[in-house]
Write an enzyme that holds these catalytic residues in place. Structure first.
Site, PDB file in Angstrom:
ATOM      1  N   CYS A  18     -17.185  14.501  13.083  1.00  0.00           N
ATOM      2  CA  CYS A  18     -16.955  13.879  14.343  1.00  0.00           C
ATOM      3  C   CYS A  18     -15.474  13.565  14.238  1.00  0.00           C
ATOM      4  O   CYS A  18     -14.993  13.011  13.550  1.00  0.00           O
ATOM      5  CB  CYS A  18     -17.502  12.808  14.506  1.00  0.00           C
ATOM      6  SG  CYS A  18     -16.907  11.809  16.306  1.00  0.00           S
ATOM      7  N   CYS A 313      14.441  -4.914 -14.484  1.00  0.00           N
ATOM      8  CA  CYS A 313      15.393  -3.953 -14.058  1.00  0.00           C
ATOM      9  C   CYS A 313      14.869  -2.505 -13.824  1.00  0.00           C
ATOM     10  O   CYS A 313      14.350  -2.005 -14.948  1.00  0.00           O
ATOM     11  CB  CYS A 313      16.750  -3.943 -14.848  1.00  0.00           C
ATOM     12  SG  CYS A 313      18.183  -2.783 -14.173  1.00  0.00           S
TER      13      CYS A 313
END
Length: 340
Positions: A18, A313
């Site tokens: 559908c 970092c």
């Protein structure tokens, strides 16, 4: 008439039963611009709902998903699509039976074909289904938009749609397979399925990732400082692994380190972080990798601010940002409370 206004490199054509349901599910994805319901795969030059529903035209009910490739990849759209259908059913989908409801991926390019085949191979390898997958991978040739009343049906016919969906069996199946409230966002680089993530081979990753992202995550390269996506970003949200989608850091723990790379005081999900000694370049540092994606992310240093004193970092190229307003729809709803 077929829509020719969007660049075909930014469209996915998918059939999963559908089209009301497939359209509604995929329209929720961050990075999806719009979804159009329609017909494809057959020979009838002017298909309409009545003729396609007869099952005699060869057409599928399908959708075209127009997406921004800077925010979501074709593979990510595919992975979500496959988690919203029954990929093992060759005779239709749920309550809808017949040729017009068969599942299929219609590829526009050879790259899309390879991605579709890789997505299906990955789903098979996951062992989620005992039965073989029945999703056809077919060349795209033609798409006819469905009638206006079928477009955006979940919103324009809300009661009818909810009633149909409830009794179709789709959601019951998805919950049985994927668990309650199964609304996975784009996987293999986004959310929803990161706990199940299986890292693909290098060739697949090289095809899927941007060149810099591949070099950083797979070759331990470092991107230039001050010339990357997130070094100075102040937007609220999560940073996830660009490869696996696993959540790594929160904007709430981000700070300006002055280094030119995005920096964080702590990980959001510590168990998703792996550290190891790095003795390259004539020094000893602590490398940071993701657990599920095994991606190189960056390094952690002990010169950060209190209370942790740490500076994670990171390389922007190893990360993907999910804005706080998209957390629920992207499958990271459990972290939304952090931004209340």
């Amino acid at each position: 008439m077929p829509n020719t206004q969007e660049n075909l490199s930014q469209v996915a054509t998918l059939a999963g039963g559908c089209f009301w349901c497939v359209e509604s599910d995929l329209a929720k994805l961050p990075g999806v611009v719009r979804v159009v319901s329609g017909y494809t795969g057959g020979t009838e030059p002017q298909p309409d709902y009545e003729r396609v529903s007869s099952g005699r035209t060869g057409h599928y009910e399908a959708v075209q998903v127009f997406f921004d490739p800077r925010r979501i990849s074709y593979r990510q759209v595919l992975d979500v699509f496959l988690r919203h259908i029954d990929p093992t059913d060759p005779g239709g989908q749920f309550a809808d039976r017949g040729r017009q409801y068969r599942p299929a991926v219609f590829y526009h390019t050879e790259a899309q074909k390879r991605e579709a085949e890789a997505a299906l191979a990955g789903l098979t390898a996951s062992g989620t289904f005992d039965e073989p997958l029945a999703v056809a991978v077919l060349p795209f040739a033609f798409f006819q938009d469905a009638e206006d009343y079928h477009q955006n049906y979940a919103k324009t016919h809300k009661l009818q749609y909810e009633t149909y969906r409830r009794f179709s069996g789709r959601d019951r199946f998805l919950e049985q397979v994927w668990g309650p409230k199964a609304q996975p966002a784009a996987t293999s680089g986004t959310s929803g399925d990161w706990r199940r993530f299986a890292k693909p081979d290098a060739a697949t990753l090289r095809q899927r990732l941007a060149p810099l992202a591949y070099d950083v995550t797979q070759k331990e390269k470092t991107e230039p400082p001050f010339e990357n996506a997130y070094w100075d970003s102040k937007a609220e949200g999560l940073y996830v692994d660009v490869v696996s989608g696993e959540p790594l850091f929160s904007s709430r723990d981000k700070f300006d380190s002055g280094t030119g790379w995005p920096s964080f005081t702590k990980p959001l999900v510590p168990e998703n972080i792996v550290t190891r000694e790095d003795k390259r370049f004539f020094s000893t540092r602590t490398e940071v990798r993701s657990r599920h994606g095994d991606s190189h992310l960056g390094h952690v240093f002990t010169d950060g601010p209190p209370p942790s004193g740490l500076r994670y970092c990171m390389n922007s190229a190893a990360l993907r940002f999910v804005p706080k307003d998209d957390l629920e729809s992207a499958g990271y709803g459990e972290f939304g409370k952090d931004f209340l």
